[in-house]
Motif scaffolding. Structure first.
Motif, PDB file in Angstrom:
ATOM      1  N   PHE A  64       0.951  -1.089  -0.150  1.00 31.13           N
ATOM      2  CA  PHE A  64       0.013   0.038  -0.164  1.00 31.13           C
ATOM      3  C   PHE A  64       0.951   1.392  -0.042  1.00 31.13           C
ATOM      4  O   PHE A  64       0.539   2.104  -0.786  1.00 31.13           O
ATOM      5  CB  PHE A  64      -0.939  -0.116   1.177  1.00 31.13           C
ATOM      6  N   SER A  65       1.864   1.173   0.784  1.00 24.24           N
ATOM      7  CA  SER A  65       2.687   2.386   1.016  1.00 24.24           C
ATOM      8  C   SER A  65       3.532   2.514  -0.325  1.00 24.24           C
ATOM      9  O   SER A  65       4.071   3.616  -0.669  1.00 24.24           O
ATOM     10  CB  SER A  65       3.842   2.376   2.148  1.00 24.24           C
ATOM     11  N   GLY A  66       3.942   1.436  -0.948  1.00 27.80           N
ATOM     12  CA  GLY A  66       4.640   1.582  -2.193  1.00 27.80           C
ATOM     13  C   GLY A  66       4.026   1.775  -3.636  1.00 27.80           C
ATOM     14  O   GLY A  66       4.518   1.694  -4.547  1.00 27.80           O
ATOM     15  N   THR A  67       2.806   2.031  -3.466  1.00 23.33           N
ATOM     16  CA  THR A  67       1.715   1.942  -4.620  1.00 23.33           C
ATOM     17  C   THR A  67       1.412   3.407  -4.663  1.00 23.33           C
ATOM     18  O   THR A  67       1.296   4.145  -3.911  1.00 23.33           O
ATOM     19  CB  THR A  67       0.582   0.958  -4.637  1.00 23.33           C
ATOM     20  N   GLY A  68       1.318   4.050  -5.917  1.00 25.12           N
ATOM     21  CA  GLY A  68       1.095   5.418  -6.114  1.00 25.12           C
ATOM     22  C   GLY A  68      -0.324   5.423  -6.330  1.00 25.12           C
ATOM     23  O   GLY A  68      -1.301   4.585  -6.626  1.00 25.12           O
ATOM     24  N   ALA A 113      -5.315  -8.873   3.981  1.00 23.89           N
ATOM     25  CA  ALA A 113      -5.005  -7.831   3.107  1.00 23.89           C
ATOM     26  C   ALA A 113      -6.143  -6.933   3.400  1.00 23.89           C
ATOM     27  O   ALA A 113      -5.976  -5.378   3.045  1.00 23.89           O
ATOM     28  CB  ALA A 113      -4.807  -8.324   1.857  1.00 23.89           C
ATOM     29  N   MET A 114      -7.319  -7.134   3.310  1.00 19.24           N
ATOM     30  CA  MET A 114      -8.701  -6.495   3.132  1.00 19.24           C
ATOM     31  C   MET A 114      -8.682  -5.681   4.200  1.00 19.24           C
ATOM     32  O   MET A 114      -9.260  -4.355   4.203  1.00 19.24           O
ATOM     33  CB  MET A 114     -10.024  -7.318   2.864  1.00 19.24           C
ATOM     34  N   LEU A 115      -8.373  -6.190   5.651  1.00 21.16           N
ATOM     35  CA  LEU A 115      -8.650  -5.325   6.680  1.00 21.16           C
ATOM     36  C   LEU A 115      -7.522  -4.347   6.574  1.00 21.16           C
ATOM     37  O   LEU A 115      -7.842  -3.091   7.045  1.00 21.16           O
ATOM     38  CB  LEU A 115      -8.494  -6.463   7.945  1.00 21.16           C
ATOM     39  N   VAL A 116      -6.265  -4.727   6.496  1.00 19.94           N
ATOM     40  CA  VAL A 116      -5.263  -3.672   6.435  1.00 19.94           C
ATOM     41  C   VAL A 116      -5.495  -2.659   5.552  1.00 19.94           C
ATOM     42  O   VAL A 116      -5.434  -1.234   5.833  1.00 19.94           O
ATOM     43  CB  VAL A 116      -3.917  -4.202   6.121  1.00 19.94           C
ATOM     44  N   SER A 117      -5.933  -2.860   4.193  1.00 20.36           N
ATOM     45  CA  SER A 117      -6.265  -1.797   3.120  1.00 20.36           C
ATOM     46  C   SER A 117      -7.245  -0.872   3.510  1.00 20.36           C
ATOM     47  O   SER A 117      -7.148   0.094   3.302  1.00 20.36           O
ATOM     48  CB  SER A 117      -6.578  -2.687   1.946  1.00 20.36           C
ATOM     49  N   LEU A 118      -8.412  -1.542   4.058  1.00 16.46           N
ATOM     50  CA  LEU A 118      -9.291  -0.699   4.657  1.00 16.46           C
ATOM     51  C   LEU A 118      -8.961   0.367   5.617  1.00 16.46           C
ATOM     52  O   LEU A 118      -9.169   1.602   5.531  1.00 16.46           O
ATOM     53  CB  LEU A 118     -10.656  -1.476   5.437  1.00 16.46           C
ATOM     54  N   LEU A 119      -8.156   0.070   6.622  1.00 15.40           N
ATOM     55  CA  LEU A 119      -7.731   0.571   7.500  1.00 15.40           C
ATOM     56  C   LEU A 119      -6.937   1.938   7.096  1.00 15.40           C
ATOM     57  O   LEU A 119      -7.036   3.116   7.416  1.00 15.40           O
ATOM     58  CB  LEU A 119      -6.873   0.042   8.667  1.00 15.40           C
ATOM     59  N   LEU A 120      -5.906   1.507   6.113  1.00 18.89           N
ATOM     60  CA  LEU A 120      -4.853   2.267   5.516  1.00 18.89           C
ATOM     61  C   LEU A 120      -5.720   3.510   4.520  1.00 18.89           C
ATOM     62  O   LEU A 120      -5.091   4.346   4.337  1.00 18.89           O
ATOM     63  CB  LEU A 120      -3.829   1.600   4.821  1.00 18.89           C
ATOM     64  N   THR A 121      -6.624   3.121   3.940  1.00 17.34           N
ATOM     65  CA  THR A 121      -7.523   3.890   3.153  1.00 17.34           C
ATOM     66  C   THR A 121      -7.745   5.134   4.135  1.00 17.34           C
ATOM     67  O   THR A 121      -7.680   6.258   3.245  1.00 17.34           O
ATOM     68  CB  THR A 121      -8.764   3.371   2.507  1.00 17.34           C
ATOM     69  N   PHE A 122      -8.113   4.934   5.028  1.00 16.91           N
ATOM     70  CA  PHE A 122      -8.660   6.083   5.879  1.00 16.91           C
ATOM     71  C   PHE A 122      -7.607   6.933   6.650  1.00 16.91           C
ATOM     72  O   PHE A 122      -7.512   7.836   7.011  1.00 16.91           O
ATOM     73  CB  PHE A 122      -9.895   5.631   6.916  1.00 16.91           C
ATOM     74  N   LEU A 123      -6.445   6.017   7.073  1.00 18.01           N
ATOM     75  CA  LEU A 123      -5.529   6.460   8.202  1.00 18.01           C
ATOM     76  C   LEU A 123      -4.172   7.192   7.149  1.00 18.01           C
ATOM     77  O   LEU A 123      -3.510   8.014   7.843  1.00 18.01           O
ATOM     78  CB  LEU A 123      -5.124   5.345   9.066  1.00 18.01           C
ATOM     79  N   TRP A 124      -3.905   6.453   5.945  1.00 16.79           N
ATOM     80  CA  TRP A 124      -2.654   6.621   5.513  1.00 16.79           C
ATOM     81  C   TRP A 124      -2.377   8.320   5.095  1.00 16.79           C
ATOM     82  O   TRP A 124      -1.361   8.608   5.427  1.00 16.79           O
ATOM     83  CB  TRP A 124      -2.562   6.063   4.178  1.00 16.79           C
ATOM     84  N   PRO A 125      -3.450   8.939   4.823  1.00 16.65           N
ATOM     85  CA  PRO A 125      -3.131  10.320   4.579  1.00 16.65           C
ATOM     86  C   PRO A 125      -2.705  11.095   5.884  1.00 16.65           C
ATOM     87  O   PRO A 125      -1.832  11.927   6.028  1.00 16.65           O
ATOM     88  CB  PRO A 125      -4.303  11.046   4.033  1.00 16.65           C
ATOM     89  N   ARG A 126      -3.353  11.061   6.832  1.00 22.08           N
ATOM     90  CA  ARG A 126      -2.923  11.476   8.240  1.00 22.08           C
ATOM     91  C   ARG A 126      -1.905  10.887   8.567  1.00 22.08           C
ATOM     92  O   ARG A 126      -0.901  11.480   9.217  1.00 22.08           O
ATOM     93  CB  ARG A 126      -4.224  11.017   9.196  1.00 22.08           C
ATOM     94  N   MET A 127      -1.431   9.424   8.540  1.00 23.95           N
ATOM     95  CA  MET A 127      -0.048   8.984   9.039  1.00 23.95           C
ATOM     96  C   MET A 127       1.202   9.883   8.257  1.00 23.95           C
ATOM     97  O   MET A 127       2.230  10.104   8.795  1.00 23.95           O
ATOM     98  CB  MET A 127       0.031   7.617   8.663  1.00 23.95           C
ATOM     99  N   VAL A 128       0.958   9.951   6.882  1.00 22.63           N
ATOM    100  CA  VAL A 128       1.941  10.785   6.022  1.00 22.63           C
ATOM    101  C   VAL A 128       2.034  12.207   6.616  1.00 22.63           C
ATOM    102  O   VAL A 128       3.100  12.457   6.783  1.00 22.63           O
ATOM    103  CB  VAL A 128       1.714  10.779   4.580  1.00 22.63           C
ATOM    104  N   ASP A 129       0.937  12.758   7.018  1.00 20.06           N
ATOM    105  CA  ASP A 129       1.167  14.260   7.105  1.00 20.06           C
ATOM    106  C   ASP A 129       1.622  14.330   8.700  1.00 20.06           C
ATOM    107  O   ASP A 129       2.634  15.153   8.689  1.00 20.06           O
ATOM    108  CB  ASP A 129      -0.242  14.929   7.339  1.00 20.06           C
TER     109      ASP A 129
END
Length: 141
Positions: A64-68, A113-129
């Motif tokens: 997820f983190s390595g995909t654009g 994979a589905m659980l982690v992707s679902l969580l990251l879909t919402f959390l990734w932008p905040r984590m990066v920021d």
């Protein structure tokens, strides 16, 4: 050092490196897991379900983190990649006399994979920021 580590984990310019890291880790999972007796030894400390959930969950995170692209694209590609990885892992195991391929294990891979992707879909932008010190836009009042 911590700033460099945060850059490696979250900066867009290191996406390809993270994606390649996921592929290398996957190959290690395949190679180490296919050594006779290793899976049985590890099984004394963690069940197959725990190993599959953790292993493929971490792979999903790195993929997820390595995909654009947008979050939905990242999530979909990560889940599809883990589906292929898990299926190939189980297929290889079906040819080894001391292992066996299992649809159940593949379903556990997919669920992780589905659980982690679902969580990251919402959390990734905040984590990066948060990691890179960017300020998130304030919501309209």
């Amino acid at each position: 050092m911590p700033a460099t580590l945060l850059q490696l984990c979250f900066a867009d310019r290191y996406q390809r490196l993270r994606y390649r890291t996921a592929l290398v880790l996957y190959l290690l999972v395949i190679l180490i897991g296919d050594i006779p007796g290793v899976r049985a030894d590890v099984g004394e400390y963690a069940s197959g379900g725990v190993l599959h959930s953790f292993g493929y969950g971490v792979l999903t995170l790195i993929l997820f983190s390595g995909t654009g692209g947008g979050m939905a694209r990242r999530a979909l590609l990560s889940v599809l990649t883990v589906a292929a990885m898990g299926a190939l892992d189980e297929f290889i195991q079906s040819f080894l006399p001391y292992r066996h391929g299992s649809v159940h294990d593949w379903l556990v891979d997919m669920a992780a994979a589905m659980l982690v992707s679902l969580l990251l879909t919402f959390l990734w932008p905040r984590m990066v920021d948060a990691a890179l010190g960017k300020s998130a836009p304030l919501p309209d009042a």
